[in-house]
Write an enzyme that holds these catalytic residues in place. Structure first.
Site, PDB file in Angstrom:
ATOM      1  N   ALA A  65       0.859  -1.182   0.000  1.00  0.00           N
ATOM      2  CA  ALA A  65       0.000   0.000   0.000  1.00  0.00           C
ATOM      3  C   ALA A  65       0.895   1.231   0.000  1.00  0.00           C
ATOM      4  O   ALA A  65       2.042   1.180   0.446  1.00  0.00           O
ATOM      5  CB  ALA A  65      -0.895  -0.033   1.226  1.00  0.00           C
ATOM      6  N   GLY A 110       0.559  -4.995   0.950  1.00  0.00           N
ATOM      7  CA  GLY A 110      -0.625  -5.070   0.093  1.00  0.00           C
ATOM      8  C   GLY A 110      -0.332  -5.720  -1.253  1.00  0.00           C
ATOM      9  O   GLY A 110      -1.237  -6.280  -1.881  1.00  0.00           O
ATOM     10  N   GLU A 133       4.635  -4.983   7.338  1.00  0.00           N
ATOM     11  CA  GLU A 133       3.891  -3.908   7.999  1.00  0.00           C
ATOM     12  C   GLU A 133       4.357  -3.666   9.432  1.00  0.00           C
ATOM     13  O   GLU A 133       4.266  -2.555   9.943  1.00  0.00           O
ATOM     14  CB  GLU A 133       2.380  -4.226   7.987  1.00  0.00           C
TER      15      GLU A 133
HETATM   16  N1  CAA Z   1       4.600   3.164  -0.728  1.00  0.00           N
HETATM   17  C1  CAA Z   1       5.029   4.333  -1.257  1.00  0.00           C
HETATM   18  N2  CAA Z   1       6.214   4.456  -1.914  1.00  0.00           N
HETATM   19  C2  CAA Z   1       6.988   3.364  -2.029  1.00  0.00           C
HETATM   20  C3  CAA Z   1       6.604   2.109  -1.495  1.00  0.00           C
HETATM   21  C4  CAA Z   1       5.346   2.032  -0.803  1.00  0.00           C
HETATM   22  N3  CAA Z   1       4.880   0.898  -0.304  1.00  0.00           N
HETATM   23  N4  CAA Z   1       7.580   1.215  -1.751  1.00  0.00           N
HETATM   24  C5  CAA Z   1       8.533   1.879  -2.437  1.00  0.00           C
HETATM   25  N5  CAA Z   1       8.177   3.172  -2.604  1.00  0.00           N
HETATM   26  C6  CAA Z   1       8.927   4.220  -3.298  1.00  0.00           C
HETATM   27  C7  CAA Z   1      10.113   4.683  -2.489  1.00  0.00           C
HETATM   28  O1  CAA Z   1       9.721   5.635  -1.518  1.00  0.00           O
HETATM   29  C8  CAA Z   1      10.999   5.266  -3.566  1.00  0.00           C
HETATM   30  O2  CAA Z   1      10.525   6.554  -3.905  1.00  0.00           O
HETATM   31  P1  CAA Z   1      11.589   7.758  -4.170  1.00  0.00           P
HETATM   32  O3  CAA Z   1      12.367   7.319  -5.377  1.00  0.00           O
HETATM   33  O4  CAA Z   1      10.721   8.933  -4.408  1.00  0.00           O
HETATM   34  O5  CAA Z   1      12.441   7.829  -2.945  1.00  0.00           O
HETATM   35  C9  CAA Z   1      10.736   4.351  -4.752  1.00  0.00           C
HETATM   36  O6  CAA Z   1       9.501   3.695  -4.489  1.00  0.00           O
HETATM   37  C10 CAA Z   1      11.807   3.283  -4.943  1.00  0.00           C
HETATM   38  O7  CAA Z   1      11.943   2.594  -3.698  1.00  0.00           O
HETATM   39  P2  CAA Z   1      13.347   2.406  -2.944  1.00  0.00           P
HETATM   40  O8  CAA Z   1      14.272   3.523  -3.278  1.00  0.00           O
HETATM   41  O9  CAA Z   1      13.040   2.177  -1.505  1.00  0.00           O
HETATM   42  O10 CAA Z   1      13.877   1.079  -3.661  1.00  0.00           O
HETATM   43  P3  CAA Z   1      14.834  -0.026  -3.038  1.00  0.00           P
HETATM   44  O11 CAA Z   1      15.191  -0.913  -4.169  1.00  0.00           O
HETATM   45  O12 CAA Z   1      15.935   0.601  -2.272  1.00  0.00           O
HETATM   46  O13 CAA Z   1      13.922  -0.827  -1.969  1.00  0.00           O
HETATM   47  C11 CAA Z   1      11.914  -1.953  -1.194  1.00  0.00           C
HETATM   48  C12 CAA Z   1      12.812  -1.576  -2.415  1.00  0.00           C
HETATM   49  C13 CAA Z   1      12.650  -2.953  -0.300  1.00  0.00           C
HETATM   50  C14 CAA Z   1      10.670  -2.620  -1.776  1.00  0.00           C
HETATM   51  C15 CAA Z   1      11.551  -0.686  -0.405  1.00  0.00           C
HETATM   52  O14 CAA Z   1      11.068   0.295  -1.298  1.00  0.00           O
HETATM   53  C16 CAA Z   1      10.509  -0.892   0.650  1.00  0.00           C
HETATM   54  O15 CAA Z   1      10.806  -1.412   1.713  1.00  0.00           O
HETATM   55  N6  CAA Z   1       9.235  -0.485   0.384  1.00  0.00           N
HETATM   56  C17 CAA Z   1       8.169  -0.540   1.336  1.00  0.00           C
HETATM   57  C18 CAA Z   1       7.653  -1.961   1.524  1.00  0.00           C
HETATM   58  C19 CAA Z   1       6.551  -1.997   2.558  1.00  0.00           C
HETATM   59  O16 CAA Z   1       6.758  -1.676   3.715  1.00  0.00           O
HETATM   60  N7  CAA Z   1       5.327  -2.434   2.151  1.00  0.00           N
HETATM   61  C20 CAA Z   1       4.196  -2.502   3.035  1.00  0.00           C
HETATM   62  C21 CAA Z   1       3.360  -1.260   2.930  1.00  0.00           C
HETATM   63  S1  CAA Z   1       2.064  -1.171   4.128  1.00  0.00           S
HETATM   64  C22 CAA Z   1       0.825  -2.140   3.538  1.00  0.00           C
HETATM   65  O17 CAA Z   1       0.903  -2.689   2.457  1.00  0.00           O
HETATM   66  C23 CAA Z   1      -0.354  -2.234   4.462  1.00  0.00           C
HETATM   67  C24 CAA Z   1      -1.403  -3.186   4.066  1.00  0.00           C
HETATM   68  O18 CAA Z   1      -1.350  -4.387   4.289  1.00  0.00           O
HETATM   69  C25 CAA Z   1      -2.605  -2.645   3.482  1.00  0.00           C
END
Ligand code: CAA
Length: 259
Positions: A65, A110, A133
């Site tokens: 998400a 998500g 999460e």
């Molecule tokens: N939401 C918003 N933006 C996100 C995102 C997310 N879930 N995941 C990645 N992005 C964005 C980053 O902020 C980044 O944006 P900028 O270039 O503007 O900084 C861009 O995508 C590229 O990401 P990274 O630079 O972080 O890429 P990476 O290769 O270094 O890392 C990753 C990849 C490990 C997937 C890392 O991006 C990450 O940990 N993302 C979040 C994963 C996460 O926590 N997901 C759960 C979300 S909560 C949820 O889903 C709740 C639910 O059940 C409903």
């Protein structure tokens, strides 16, 4: 012009939906889920399409998400939004054709939950699954604690949900989350090839088979067996069952009419 959040193409009898927010690794927000719902419904209505493939980019199926969008949400914001909860209602009640998740790269939060809402998951060698999460001070809210537990069992689901660690494609396959692993190279083409094989079977029978397998997760064994038997009987009302069995006996390829 605003970017198209979900791209829809058709190859033969396979509809392909591609999540398209590459800059944020296909993070899921209200708009993309609404677009996905609409495109799925359009493919469901299209009689030429028998199987649907849902995919993302090479780097990410979906990284969860949209955290930037959720960051400032109040209780009432999240309560009112219910965006993937509403999406699941569409998947459950309106999408009868098989939906395959083709997961390359990250399927997190998500994103993993969305893949698990599909009927089956094919993973590229580089796929990574997780419910991180916990690291954000929340828990999975779109089925992660429920579907993951049913798919991989309590021990591994607890481990993934409580540590937030990622699981690679090999581990996901041996745990039962993923149906098959395919090479990174030409991954989507290979998934489409498998989908095309399915799509050449009878469309109503594909839908019936999907419905019966899914019923196994919602019923007791006795209820599920009774349901399957009724649907099995129902296939004998189809021209396609006559054609399939006649073709076997006559040693020729079947020509299903989807009737
Ligand atoms: N939401 C918003 N933006 C996100 C995102 C997310 N879930 N995941 C990645 N992005 C964005 C980053 O902020 C980044 O944006 P900028 O270039 O503007 O900084 C861009 O995508 C590229 O990401 P990274 O630079 O972080 O890429 P990476 O290769 O270094 O890392 C990753 C990849 C490990 C997937 C890392 O991006 C990450 O940990 N993302 C979040 C994963 C996460 O926590 N997901 C759960 C979300 S909560 C949820 O889903 C709740 C639910 O059940 C409903």
């Amino acid at each position: 012009m605003s970017e198209q959040l979900v791209l829809s193409t058709i190859q033969g009898k396979v509809g392909i939906l591609t999540l398209n927010r590459p800059k944020v690794l296909n993070a899921l927000n209200n708009d993309i889920m609404l677009a996905l719902s609409n495109e799925l419904l359009a493919l469901e209505k299209n009689e030429n399409v028998h199987v649907i493939v849902l995919t993302g980019s090479e780097k990410a199926f979906a990284a969860g998400a949209d955290i930037s969008a959720m960051q400032k949400w109040s209780y009432m914001d999240v309560y009112k939004s219910d965006y993937i909860g509403g999406f699941w209602e569409t998947m459950k009640t309106s999408i009868r054709k098989p939906v395959i998740a083709a997961v390359s790269g990250y399927a997190l939060g998500g994103g993993c939950e969305l893949a698990m809402m599909c009927d089956l998951i094919y993973a590229a060698e580089n796929a990574k699954f997780g419910q991180p999460e916990i690291k954000l001070g929340t828990i999975p809210g779109l089925g992660g604690t429920q579907r993951l537990t049913r798919a991989v069992g309590k021990a591994k689901a607890m481990d993934l949900v409580l540590t937030g660690r990622f699981m690679d494609a090999q581990e996901a396959e041996s745990a039962g989350l993923v149906a098959r692993i395919l090479p990174n190279e030409n991954f989507l083409d290979e998934v489409i090839k498998i989908a095309d094989g399915m799509a050449n079977f009878s469309s109503p029978v594909l839908m019936m088979a999907k419905q019966c397998v899914n019923a196994a997760l919602e019923t007791t064994l006795e209820q599920g067996l009774a349901y399957e038997r009724r649907v099995f009987h129902a296939t004998f009302a189809l021209e396609d069952q006559k054609e399939g069995m006649s073709a076997f006996v006559e040693k020729r390829a079947p020509n299903f009419k989807n009737m």
